[in-house]
Motif scaffolding. Structure first.
Motif, short mmCIF file in Angstrom:
data_model
loop_
_atom_site.label_atom_id
_atom_site.label_comp_id
_atom_site.label_asym_id
_atom_site.label_seq_id
_atom_site.Cartn_x
_atom_site.Cartn_y
_atom_site.Cartn_z
N UNK A 213 0.82 -1.21 0.00
CA UNK A 213 0.00 0.00 0.00
C UNK A 213 0.86 1.27 0.00
N UNK A 214 1.82 1.34 0.89
CA UNK A 214 2.68 2.53 0.99
C UNK A 214 3.60 2.63 -0.22
N UNK A 215 4.19 1.50 -0.63
CA UNK A 215 5.14 1.51 -1.74
C UNK A 215 4.47 1.96 -3.03
N UNK A 216 3.28 1.43 -3.33
CA UNK A 216 2.60 1.79 -4.57
C UNK A 216 2.15 3.25 -4.56
N UNK A 222 6.10 9.20 -7.78
CA UNK A 222 7.44 9.38 -8.36
C UNK A 222 7.39 9.27 -9.88
N UNK A 223 6.66 8.26 -10.40
CA UNK A 223 6.59 8.06 -11.84
C UNK A 223 5.92 9.25 -12.54
N UNK A 322 5.36 1.80 -15.47
CA UNK A 322 5.48 1.90 -14.01
C UNK A 322 4.18 2.39 -13.37
N UNK A 323 3.62 3.47 -13.93
CA UNK A 323 2.41 4.05 -13.35
C UNK A 323 1.23 3.10 -13.47
N UNK A 327 -0.59 1.63 -10.13
CA UNK A 327 -1.96 2.03 -9.83
C UNK A 327 -2.94 0.88 -10.01
N UNK A 328 -2.76 0.11 -11.09
CA UNK A 328 -3.69 -0.97 -11.37
C UNK A 328 -3.63 -2.04 -10.29
#
Length: 455
Positions: A213-216, A222-223, A322-323, A327-328
């Protein structure tokens, strides 16, 4: 983030329609007024209205589609969010060449917003509302996090004029402290000590159990902020140093958003077939390669085709990979009952990082001016080279961040294959994950949902 929880209570269909309606009205008003401060105020109100539509969009899609169709619909929204940032430059550049100027852009999108509100009122089916009431919302927590975000954004905006000024670092410090105290309030006083059992927390406890959760949430910020920063720097180089017209400068940079759009189709097709951890790492490395090329960009046409054009293409391709995967995966692995809230949290991360990076750009570049001679051109291109190291750092940080993605929970199935295992097997596998309350409000899971979420 706040509207995600608010829409849960009042209904996302009504929130989306109202948000679009007020967005259109506020845009038209901003186009009609002459006073600069009035325009700024109405632009800020536009941001609030627009913010109400983002979590509602994801919530409406989450309740309207299932299985592979849900993944496709979520992907379309995610891609359009990234592409729209670049398309705005083209529209702005085109209207800058005609007498109506920026007002033309406002009238165009104001009309589109009002049209969308009218169509949404009749064409979008309402979704179930939360049984809670508005007064059950953690008002004090909302006030703290909203005040903290406003102070932080104010601080980084003032930082563009000088980071040593108290107008910059004082709001930033108090903003960070308020946001931190918000988490302390909700975790300790509300959730763990259970002072208010019926209070609706701004970030529900189940959200913290979502894998990565935090990493995504950091990864999407960032992306996206890295891509926006590269587009802004390239745009200013073409307009202020190469002395291209606004529309030519916009056309030169539109290759980035177009590459995001074109890459979204194969990225969406392969989503779930390759681990998101691997895809996010690959996307970050490709975006990093594009950022490295852009650090060599100057104001000549030869440099554009050698560094600018391929740099933005690689950056757009990497950002799309990456995004999209970040997100997905975050959305698909989110419980249905809070799927409307989590995208709002992710978009808050994106907006905060964009605010911080654009303010940093302003402080690095300084006062933008037209480069009318070679000496000024060389001076300004050096400043932009320094500024382009900022997205390089953002994208590099995203590559490093991908190392911390939990691979066990990062693989998500997006196929509509019929499960060939027993429900008991899929359920037992499912309960090994951190989520034990996925599914409907009653906590039940369909056979397909249980298997998809367990994977």
């Amino acid at each position: 983030m706040i509207f995600g929880r608010f829409g849960d209570i009042v209904g996302h269909h009504y929130q989306y329609v109202c948000g679009m309606f007020f967005l259109g009205v506020l845009i038209v008003i901003a186009a009609s007024v002459e006073n600069l401060y009035a325009i700024i105020v109405f632009r800020a109100l536009q941001g609030i209205a627009a913010a109400s539509t983002v979590p509602s969009s994801y919530a409406l899609i989450g309740h309207s589609f299932e299985g592979k169709a849900l993944n496709l619909a979520m992907g379309v929204v995610t891609v359009l969010m990234t592409v729209s940032a670049g398309m705005g430059f083209v529209f702005g550049g085109a209207f800058a060449l005609i007498p109506i100027g920026y007002r033309g852009v406002f009238y165009l999108f104001g009309g589109l917003s009002l049209l969308t509100a009218i169509l949404g009122l009749f064409c979008i089916d309402p979704v179930p509302k939360n049984s809670k009431r508005i007064r059950d919302l953690d008002v004090f927590g909302v006030f703290m996090v909203l005040s903290g975000i406003l102070l932080f954004v104010t601080g980084v905006t003032e930082g563009g004029f000088g980071w040593r000024s108290p107008r910059s670092y004082v709001p930033m410090i108090f903003g960070v402290l308020l946001i931190g105290f918000h988490f302390l309030w909700e975790w300790r006083l509300v959730f763990m000590i259970k002072l208010f059992k019926n209070t609706q927390l701004l970030i529900p406890p189940s959200a913290w159990g979502i894998p990565n959760f935090i990493v995504f949430n950091i990864a999407v910020g960032l992306a996206f902020s890295g891509m926006v920063t590269m587009i802004l720097c390239s745009l200013e180089i073409y307009q202020y140093v190469a002395l291209n017209s606004p529309v030519i400068a916009a056309v030169k940079t539109i290759v980035g958003p177009i590459s995001i759009l074109l890459a979204s189709f194969p990225v969406g097709y392969f989503y779930g077939k390759i681990s998101p951890k691997i895809m996010i790492t690959i996307g970050g490395l490709i975006q990093l390669a594009g950022a490295i090329l852009l650090t060599q960009l100057d104001y000549t046409t030869k440099s554009y085709w050698k560094y600018g054009f391929p740099g933005l293409i690689l950056a757009g391709l990497g950002c799309s990979i990456a995004f999209y995967n970040s997100m997905q995966t975050l959305v698909v692995t989110t419980p249905v009952e809070i799927r409307d809230l989590v995208p709002g949290i992710a978009n808050t991360s994106v907006e905060l990082l964009i605010a911080a990076t654009t303010a940093s750009l302003a402080s690095i570049i300084g006062q933008a001016k037209l480069a009318v001679d070679i000496e000024i051109k060389d001076e300004m291109i050096m400043q932009y080279h320094h500024a382009l190291y900022l997205p390089l750092g953002l994208v590099g940080a995203n590559v490093i961040l991908s190392i911390f993605i939990q691979k066990r929970s990062s693989m998500v199935s997006c196929n509509n294959e019929t499960p060939n295992k027993s429900l008991e097997t899929s359920s037992s596998t499912f309960h090994e994950t951190p989520h034990e309350n996925y599914g409907t409000a009653q906590g039940s899971l369909s056979r397909v949902d249980a298997l998809e979420l367990s994977v």
